[in-house]
Design an enzyme around this catalytic site. Structure first.
Site, PDB file in Angstrom:
ATOM      1  N   SER A  42     -13.515 -12.655 -34.143  1.00 36.32           N
ATOM      2  CA  SER A  42     -12.847 -11.521 -33.493  1.00 36.32           C
ATOM      3  C   SER A  42     -13.865 -10.824 -32.601  1.00 36.32           C
ATOM      4  O   SER A  42     -15.080 -10.930 -32.838  1.00 36.32           O
ATOM      5  CB  SER A  42     -12.368 -10.535 -34.571  1.00 36.32           C
ATOM      6  OG  SER A  42     -11.951  -9.314 -33.989  1.00 36.32           O
ATOM      7  N   TYR A  73     -14.515  -5.504 -42.449  1.00 36.32           N
ATOM      8  CA  TYR A  73     -13.840  -6.485 -41.590  1.00 36.32           C
ATOM      9  C   TYR A  73     -14.771  -6.900 -40.446  1.00 36.32           C
ATOM     10  O   TYR A  73     -14.967  -8.085 -40.192  1.00 36.32           O
ATOM     11  CB  TYR A  73     -12.529  -5.915 -41.044  1.00 36.32           C
ATOM     12  CG  TYR A  73     -11.845  -6.867 -40.098  1.00 36.32           C
ATOM     13  CD1 TYR A  73     -11.231  -8.021 -40.588  1.00 36.32           C
ATOM     14  CD2 TYR A  73     -11.839  -6.652 -38.715  1.00 36.32           C
ATOM     15  CE1 TYR A  73     -10.616  -8.922 -39.718  1.00 36.32           C
ATOM     16  CE2 TYR A  73     -11.226  -7.543 -37.853  1.00 36.32           C
ATOM     17  CZ  TYR A  73     -10.617  -8.680 -38.355  1.00 36.32           C
ATOM     18  OH  TYR A  73     -10.021  -9.577 -37.510  1.00 36.32           O
TER      19      TYR A  73
HETATM   20  N1  NAP Z   1      -4.262  -9.644 -34.868  1.00 35.88           N
HETATM   21  C1  NAP Z   1      -5.427  -9.265 -34.351  1.00 35.88           C
HETATM   22  O1  NAP Z   1      -5.508  -8.221 -33.672  1.00 35.88           O
HETATM   23  C2  NAP Z   1      -6.646 -10.124 -34.544  1.00 35.88           C
HETATM   24  C3  NAP Z   1      -7.729  -9.922 -33.659  1.00 35.88           C
HETATM   25  C4  NAP Z   1      -8.863 -10.701 -33.815  1.00 35.88           C
HETATM   26  C5  NAP Z   1      -8.935 -11.642 -34.817  1.00 35.88           C
HETATM   27  N2  NAP Z   1      -7.875 -11.817 -35.660  1.00 35.88           N
HETATM   28  C6  NAP Z   1      -7.998 -12.818 -36.725  1.00 35.88           C
HETATM   29  O2  NAP Z   1      -6.999 -13.800 -36.540  1.00 35.88           O
HETATM   30  C7  NAP Z   1      -6.757 -14.441 -37.787  1.00 35.88           C
HETATM   31  C8  NAP Z   1      -5.250 -14.528 -38.006  1.00 35.88           C
HETATM   32  O3  NAP Z   1      -4.731 -13.229 -38.145  1.00 35.88           O
HETATM   33  P1  NAP Z   1      -3.349 -12.764 -37.494  1.00 35.88           P
HETATM   34  O4  NAP Z   1      -3.649 -11.706 -36.519  1.00 35.88           O
HETATM   35  O5  NAP Z   1      -2.546 -13.926 -37.064  1.00 35.88           O
HETATM   36  O6  NAP Z   1      -2.707 -11.997 -38.740  1.00 35.88           O
HETATM   37  P2  NAP Z   1      -1.492 -12.362 -39.697  1.00 35.88           P
HETATM   38  O7  NAP Z   1      -0.246 -12.533 -38.907  1.00 35.88           O
HETATM   39  O8  NAP Z   1      -1.518 -11.304 -40.756  1.00 35.88           O
HETATM   40  O9  NAP Z   1      -1.903 -13.761 -40.313  1.00 35.88           O
HETATM   41  C9  NAP Z   1      -2.869 -13.906 -41.329  1.00 35.88           C
HETATM   42  C10 NAP Z   1      -2.714 -15.260 -41.978  1.00 35.88           C
HETATM   43  O10 NAP Z   1      -3.721 -15.376 -42.997  1.00 35.88           O
HETATM   44  C11 NAP Z   1      -3.084 -15.775 -44.202  1.00 35.88           C
HETATM   45  N3  NAP Z   1      -3.736 -15.230 -45.392  1.00 35.88           N
HETATM   46  C12 NAP Z   1      -4.017 -13.937 -45.667  1.00 35.88           C
HETATM   47  N4  NAP Z   1      -4.507 -13.823 -46.926  1.00 35.88           N
HETATM   48  C13 NAP Z   1      -4.512 -15.080 -47.448  1.00 35.88           C
HETATM   49  C14 NAP Z   1      -4.862 -15.616 -48.715  1.00 35.88           C
HETATM   50  N5  NAP Z   1      -5.280 -14.824 -49.721  1.00 35.88           N
HETATM   51  N6  NAP Z   1      -4.743 -16.944 -48.927  1.00 35.88           N
HETATM   52  C15 NAP Z   1      -4.285 -17.755 -47.925  1.00 35.88           C
HETATM   53  N7  NAP Z   1      -3.935 -17.303 -46.705  1.00 35.88           N
HETATM   54  C16 NAP Z   1      -4.032 -15.981 -46.478  1.00 35.88           C
HETATM   55  C17 NAP Z   1      -1.660 -15.209 -44.116  1.00 35.88           C
HETATM   56  O11 NAP Z   1      -0.771 -15.988 -44.911  1.00 35.88           O
HETATM   57  P3  NAP Z   1      -0.091 -15.519 -46.285  1.00 35.88           P
HETATM   58  O12 NAP Z   1       0.085 -14.034 -46.225  1.00 35.88           O
HETATM   59  O13 NAP Z   1       1.185 -16.293 -46.318  1.00 35.88           O
HETATM   60  O14 NAP Z   1      -1.057 -15.970 -47.338  1.00 35.88           O
HETATM   61  C18 NAP Z   1      -1.354 -15.412 -42.637  1.00 35.88           C
HETATM   62  O15 NAP Z   1      -0.855 -16.710 -42.404  1.00 35.88           O
HETATM   63  C19 NAP Z   1      -7.492 -13.620 -38.840  1.00 35.88           C
HETATM   64  O16 NAP Z   1      -8.692 -14.279 -39.193  1.00 35.88           O
HETATM   65  C20 NAP Z   1      -7.789 -12.323 -38.113  1.00 35.88           C
HETATM   66  O17 NAP Z   1      -8.931 -11.680 -38.650  1.00 35.88           O
HETATM   67  C21 NAP Z   1      -6.732 -11.079 -35.542  1.00 35.88           C
END
Ligand code: NAP
Length: 264
Positions: free
Chosen positions: A141, A154
């Site tokens: 990120s 985070y």
């Molecule tokens: N959205 C942003 O602004 C942003 C910005 C920069 C980086 N990111 C990064 O992008 C990545 C994806 O995030 P996203 O934004 O797409 O958020 P999201 O929609 O909340 O997706 C997160 C994913 O991680 C999985 N996850 C969470 N806890 C877990 C666990 N205990 N075991 C297995 N899987 C788990 C969730 O699946 P389940 O809940 O079904 O387990 C979900 O599929 C993350 O690494 C995040 O830090 C996000």
């Protein structure tokens, strides 16, 4: 893997960036292993990916449980699934002051963002190097480029991911295997519901620049296919990352806190 379709494993494939990365990989000729806790959205995604000719295996796994990554690697082996592309995307955040944070959420974040990503990569990378073929992605990120008061753990977890990824990518040169660290900025997903940071200036201000997960995944796949070491999504995020890296802490700490702080 079906004939001539390489196999990609995506963690966090039940929503957001992970689901869209799976779509990109399927569209570009991969079969999929979809991993997260929630099986239903992954089963629906697996159905959707058939339109691209992709066969998907759904594995429900809670990556916050110690040993989850080695159990997953064991399951892949027992099912005879050889992974050509490993996408370490699962992750979660939490807002607020560190000393007031939920201790359960602290260990969950460490296990998913740091430990599972590290252990899964350590388990699958030797096979890729041996086959002289493979692609790895770490989803970090722009939060990883500077310390982040109000989201301290985070940001620190993403700094770890960025540092580990860049170093391994360098170690891998000449092996036929590449590692790409993808650094999205704010992106519309379920992330803000989980982290409770939707009211922060990062997501909710006149100057906020929030991308779609489809656009992040499109850029991420392109960087992965090119074997790029680090890809920061979008011009504004590149500027944010550069200022985080090079600004004096006396400036970056208060500015970052102001941007990350969500309304109570
Ligand atoms: N959205 C942003 O602004 C942003 C910005 C920069 C980086 N990111 C990064 O992008 C990545 C994806 O995030 P996203 O934004 O797409 O958020 P999201 O929609 O909340 O997706 C997160 C994913 O991680 C999985 N996850 C969470 N806890 C877990 C666990 N205990 N075991 C297995 N899987 C788990 C969730 O699946 P389940 O809940 O079904 O387990 C979900 O599929 C993350 O690494 C995040 O830090 C996000």
């Amino acid at each position: 893997m079906t004939a001539n379709r390489p196999l990609a494993l995506v963690t966090g494939a039940s929503s957001g960036i992970g689901a869209d990365l799976a779509r990109e990989l399927a569209r570009n000729g991969h079969d999929l292993v979809l991993v997260a806790r929630r099986a239903d959205p992954m089963r629906a995604l697996a159905e959707e990916l058939k339109q691209f000719g992709a066969t998907s295996t759904v594995i429900s796994s809670d990556l916050s449980k110690p040993g989850a990554a080695s159990a997953l690697a064991g399951e892949l082996q027992s099912r005879g699934l050889v992974v050509d592309a490993l996408i370490n995307n699962a992750g979660l955040g939490a807002g607020g002051r560190f000393h007031e944070s939920d201790p359960v959420r602290v260990s969950e974040m460490l296990e998913v963002n740091v430990v599972a990503l590290t252990e899964l990569t350590r388990a699958l990378l030797p096979g890729m190097v041996q086959r002289a073929r493979g692609r790895v992605m770490f989803v970090a990120s722009t939060a990883g480029f500077q310390p982040g008061p109000s989201m301290a753990l985070y940001c620190a977890s993403k700094a770890f991911v960025l540092s580990l990824g860049e170093a391994i990518a360098y170690e891998l040169r000449g092996t036929g295997v590449t590692l790409t660290v993808l650094c999205p900025g704010p992106t519309h997903t379920e992330f803000t519901d989980v982290a409770k940071t939707g009211s922060s200036a990062l997501f909710d201000s006149p100057v906020a620049s929030v991308m779609t997960s489809a656009e992040v995944a499109r850029q991420g796949y392109k960087a992965l296919a090119a074997g790029k070491r680090v890809h920061i999504c979008g011009f504004i995020n590149k500027m944010v990352a550069a200022s985080g890296r090079f600004s004096p802490r006396a400036i970056s700490l208060p500015v970052t806190e102001a941007i990350l702080k969500a309304e109570a």
